[in-house]
Design a protein around this motif. Structure first.
Motif, mmCIF file in Angstrom:
data_model
loop_
_atom_site.group_PDB
_atom_site.id
_atom_site.type_symbol
_atom_site.label_atom_id
_atom_site.label_comp_id
_atom_site.label_asym_id
_atom_site.label_seq_id
_atom_site.Cartn_x
_atom_site.Cartn_y
_atom_site.Cartn_z
ATOM 1 N N TRP A 93 -70.471 -15.736 -43.239
ATOM 2 C CA TRP A 93 -70.011 -14.198 -43.510
ATOM 3 C C TRP A 93 -68.502 -14.177 -43.738
ATOM 4 O O TRP A 93 -67.544 -15.027 -42.974
ATOM 5 C CB TRP A 93 -70.392 -13.700 -42.234
ATOM 6 N N VAL A 94 -68.161 -13.210 -44.552
ATOM 7 C CA VAL A 94 -66.718 -12.929 -44.881
ATOM 8 C C VAL A 94 -66.411 -11.535 -44.794
ATOM 9 O O VAL A 94 -66.914 -10.683 -45.066
ATOM 10 C CB VAL A 94 -66.484 -13.327 -46.553
ATOM 11 N N ARG A 95 -65.145 -11.401 -43.715
ATOM 12 C CA ARG A 95 -65.040 -10.179 -43.451
ATOM 13 C C ARG A 95 -63.810 -9.748 -44.389
ATOM 14 O O ARG A 95 -62.626 -10.196 -44.407
ATOM 15 C CB ARG A 95 -64.318 -10.141 -41.982
ATOM 16 N N THR A 96 -63.908 -8.517 -45.063
ATOM 17 C CA THR A 96 -63.129 -8.131 -46.154
ATOM 18 C C THR A 96 -63.384 -6.626 -46.392
ATOM 19 O O THR A 96 -64.095 -6.158 -45.717
ATOM 20 C CB THR A 96 -63.117 -9.019 -47.509
ATOM 21 N N LYS A 97 -62.723 -6.242 -47.510
ATOM 22 C CA LYS A 97 -63.096 -4.730 -47.733
ATOM 23 C C LYS A 97 -62.709 -4.818 -49.286
ATOM 24 O O LYS A 97 -62.032 -5.645 -49.879
ATOM 25 C CB LYS A 97 -62.194 -3.751 -47.107
ATOM 26 N N ASP A 98 -63.134 -3.596 -50.108
ATOM 27 C CA ASP A 98 -62.414 -3.331 -51.223
ATOM 28 C C ASP A 98 -61.236 -2.145 -51.061
ATOM 29 O O ASP A 98 -61.701 -1.069 -50.711
ATOM 30 C CB ASP A 98 -63.591 -2.757 -52.204
ATOM 31 N N TRP A 99 -60.166 -2.400 -51.371
ATOM 32 C CA TRP A 99 -58.995 -1.651 -50.765
ATOM 33 C C TRP A 99 -58.929 -0.514 -51.665
ATOM 34 O O TRP A 99 -58.051 0.563 -51.320
ATOM 35 C CB TRP A 99 -57.773 -2.640 -50.696
ATOM 36 N N ASN B 214 -66.678 -0.519 -51.276
ATOM 37 C CA ASN B 214 -66.733 0.076 -49.972
ATOM 38 C C ASN B 214 -65.166 -0.054 -49.424
ATOM 39 O O ASN B 214 -64.768 -1.309 -49.239
ATOM 40 C CB ASN B 214 -67.709 -0.473 -49.012
ATOM 41 N N ASP B 215 -64.367 0.794 -49.046
ATOM 42 C CA ASP B 215 -63.077 0.714 -48.595
ATOM 43 C C ASP B 215 -62.938 0.485 -46.771
ATOM 44 O O ASP B 215 -62.066 0.624 -46.377
ATOM 45 C CB ASP B 215 -62.319 1.775 -48.930
ATOM 46 N N GLN B 216 -64.124 0.012 -46.236
ATOM 47 C CA GLN B 216 -64.127 0.017 -44.759
ATOM 48 C C GLN B 216 -64.117 -1.456 -44.464
ATOM 49 O O GLN B 216 -64.892 -2.642 -45.328
ATOM 50 C CB GLN B 216 -65.400 0.451 -44.242
ATOM 51 N N TRP B 217 -63.266 -2.140 -43.730
ATOM 52 C CA TRP B 217 -63.625 -3.456 -43.180
ATOM 53 C C TRP B 217 -65.010 -4.009 -42.782
ATOM 54 O O TRP B 217 -65.487 -3.109 -42.108
ATOM 55 C CB TRP B 217 -62.498 -3.909 -42.223
ATOM 56 N N LYS B 218 -65.664 -4.725 -43.155
ATOM 57 C CA LYS B 218 -67.085 -5.219 -42.712
ATOM 58 C C LYS B 218 -67.133 -6.544 -42.948
ATOM 59 O O LYS B 218 -66.598 -7.286 -44.037
ATOM 60 C CB LYS B 218 -67.956 -4.262 -43.498
ATOM 61 N N PHE C 208 -62.243 2.333 -57.080
ATOM 62 C CA PHE C 208 -62.353 3.456 -57.866
ATOM 63 C C PHE C 208 -63.086 3.120 -59.166
ATOM 64 O O PHE C 208 -62.252 3.205 -60.499
ATOM 65 C CB PHE C 208 -60.868 3.942 -58.189
ATOM 66 N N PRO C 209 -64.281 2.916 -59.422
ATOM 67 C CA PRO C 209 -65.225 2.697 -58.503
ATOM 68 C C PRO C 209 -65.153 1.524 -57.493
ATOM 69 O O PRO C 209 -65.731 1.283 -56.722
ATOM 70 C CB PRO C 209 -66.619 3.040 -59.167
ATOM 71 N N LYS C 210 -64.539 0.287 -58.279
ATOM 72 C CA LYS C 210 -64.587 -0.757 -57.689
ATOM 73 C C LYS C 210 -63.204 -1.164 -57.763
ATOM 74 O O LYS C 210 -62.409 -1.170 -58.875
ATOM 75 C CB LYS C 210 -65.293 -1.980 -58.426
#
Length: 600
Positions: free
Chosen positions: A85-91, A119-123, A94-96
């Motif tokens: 599992w990798v915890r990251t975000k798309d900061w 998705n701009d949320q950390w997950k 627009f759209p990516k």
């Protein structure tokens, strides 16, 4: 009803964590914080959102050029098949967004490309399954773009159906358990004065106190001292020290001063990082703790007795006990954690009687800057299109080789503390978008210019202001009121920034460029009573978080002035210790002695 709901919610979290713990005991697992990677390559540690995330993370800050791999070796408890599992975000979705990177385990690249989810949320993102055949495992983060991809942590588990938690309380407990962080942090020692925050104000407070014979701890959450005047942020020192009513004040500020390189100078050496650290380390009574983020405060009644900090790379926790504490964090972090009274935003005219105050109280604050600079190069270079960034045109763009103070985001649209990452990212989208426009549409001027430096640490102006026994206001400044405890002489204008009208016209609600109107003042003094907390009995403060209104803050906030505040705090702490008194007790019972120290 709310209390009942919160109790149920907390109970569910505890049950979830207990279930997770039972599951964890039945599986093999490895949790890796990326900031602890042994070789960070070209990736950098970002701790600015620790208050929101409970962790630092690694970021690929390459200014559009892919950075070197971050690499480490981890020991696994057993061989076998693990899900990653990798915890990251798309900061910047627009759209990516552009922050793409891959993860390699023992030379084998995981299938997903991370950082482009939209998705701009950390997950947590599922990286698939890997077969671990050796217990020593090499991990790598491979940046694909140089545009600020980021990774918080990697988690390996043999439990096929277990998903690591995302909500902050459960995730924080999960981190602590898997990192084997002890409940008892390391003992950092007992001090007369614990200074938290190593900007100009905090560094001057620590040195001042140490030279007065106090045993001092100086705790800073970055690897350099100087705060906004460090090479990480690159703001020049402003405010005069030669117009001081007390010529003794400002001597330490002068030692810290590396000249005036201006704002955003591309040469990091101009800001004197080594000079500042060498001066601090030369003090025999000063104990310096860099890369340590203070996130916890312990109290007895209205007194702070200890603070706990976490190393931003290793996550080792250290506890510091003290007699007196000084909050020089800028954000008022220690005061906030201790329950100190504070204000954030603008007061109303009705409340303060200030002609420059807002008509109504609101959350508007001055913003945060991320400066940047380009340099000339011998041949033409390119810069990619940035569809995910702010979009510029012939009609509106900023035609400049470098940034100055005007590059600023905040203004009430963002909370400068809880939205620190969003603010920095918004600034990056403006910088990269504008630079892409200049490079691709004005080749005659910019073909042989190249980005040399972009700040990834935000230079904050305003957040919390801790309330003291006196709240400095506009009238104090403009009328030049000389209170008996008038200590620091300030000279800067009342300088309250606002969104540049043209920038607002093109980017309404997303402004990143500021204007101001300088209201000049004669030299005036800041009372000592602005430098300690009204309701936390052993808490000093120095810097931009002292006790002022929003309007007065517009003048007190510049760094030479803040440094002199720190010097006064060092003197006052020495007087307080001498008489076993408090910051308020110095004012009430020993003010003459404090003022004589400033005069001598």
């Amino acid at each position: 009803m709310t209390m009942k709901y919160n109790s149920i919610n907390n109970l569910l979290r505890i049950m979830l964590l207990c279930c997770a713990t039972l599951t964890l005991h039945a599986q093999q697992q490895v949790f890796v914080e990326t900031e602890s990677f042994a070789n960070k390559g070209g990736w950098v540690i970002d701790q600015q959102s620790f208050a929101v995330m409970g962790s630092s993370y690694l970021m690929a800050h390459g200014m559009g050029r892919p950075v070197g791999d971050a690499v480490t070796t981890v020991e696994f408890p057993a061989k076998g098949k693990y899900r990653v599992w990798v915890r990251t975000k798309d900061w910047a979705p627009f759209p990516k967004g552009p922050g793409k990177f891959t993860v390699t385990v023992n030379g084998k690249q995981l299938t997903p490309v991370f950082g482009e989810s939209g998705n701009d949320q950390w997950k947590w993102y599922d990286g698939g399954e890997v077969n671990i055949t050796e217990q020593q495992v090499k991990l790598s983060l491979h940046d694909l773009t140089g545009f600020n991809g980021r990774c918080d942590a990697l988690y390996f588990t043999t439990a096929a159906k277990f998903t690591p938690p995302n909500d902050l309380p459960t995730l924080s407990a999960f981190r602590r358990k898997l990192l084997h962080t002890t409940e008892l942090p390391a003992d950092g020692g007992q001090y007369d004065l614990v200074v938290v925050g190593g900007g100009i104000a905090g560094t001057c407070a620590a040195i001042s106190g140490a030279r007065m014979g106090l045993k001092v701890a100086l705790i800073q959450d970055r690897p350099v001292l100087g705060g906004n005047n460090s090479s990480e942020i690159r703001v020049h020192l402003m405010g005069d020290i030669d117009k001081n009513y007390y010529p003794k004040l400002g001597r330490i500020v002068r030692e810290m001063d590396n000249g005036d390189p201006g704002n955003g100078n591309p040469d990091a050496r101009e800001y004197g990082d080594k000079r500042k650290i060498d001066i601090a380390k030369a003090e025999k009574n000063l104990h310096l703790f860099l890369n340590t983020y203070v996130y916890k405060v312990e109290k007895e009644n209205d007194r702070i007795i200890a603070v706990t900090g976490r190393d931003i790379a290793s996550n080792q926790e250290t506890r510091f006990t003290g007699t007196y504490f000084s909050d020089c964090t800028g954000d008022g972090t220690v005061g906030y954690l201790a329950g100190a009274e504070f204000r954030m935003g603008r007061e109303s005219k009705t409340e303060t009687g200030e002609s420059l105050a807002a008509e109504k109280q609101d959350s508007f604050t001055l913003g945060t800057s991320n400066l940047w600079a380009s340099v000339p190069v011998d041949s033409a270079t390119t810069f990619p299109a940035t569809p995910w960034a702010m979009q510029f045109s012939n009609e509106y763009h900023i035609d400049s080789y470098k940034a100055d103070w005007e590059w600023e985001t905040g203004f009430g649209n963002f909370n400068t503390i809880t939205d620190a990452e969003k603010i920095r990212d918004h600034n990056l989208r403006a910088i990269y978008g504008n630079w892409s426009y200049l490079k691709n549409n004005k080749p005659e001027k910019y073909a042989k210019q190249e980005l040399a430096w972009v700040a990834y640490i935000g230079g904050k102006r305003e957040s919390r202001r801790i309330i003291g026994d006196h709240v400095l206001n506009q009238m104090d400044i403009q009328e030049g009121k000389m209170y008996p405890d008038g200590a620091v002489t300030a000279t800067w204008t009342i300088d309250l920034h606002f969104p540049d009208p043209k920038n607002s016209r093109y980017f309404e609600g997303q402004e990143f460029f500021a204007g101001t109107k300088h209201i000049r003042v004669a030299p005036y003094t800041i009372p000592y009573r602005c430098l300690y907390s009204h309701n936390i009995s052993n808490l000093f403060m120095a810097g931009r978080n002292i006790s002022t209104t929003h309007v007065a803050f517009g003048s007190t906030r510049v760094m030479r002035t803040c440094g002199m505040m720190g010097e006064v705090v060092g003197f006052a702490a020495a007087v307080a210790k001498k008489y076993h008194s408090s910051p308020r007790g110095v004012y009430q019972d020993h003010l003459t002695e404090l003022m004589n120290l400033l005069k001598e």
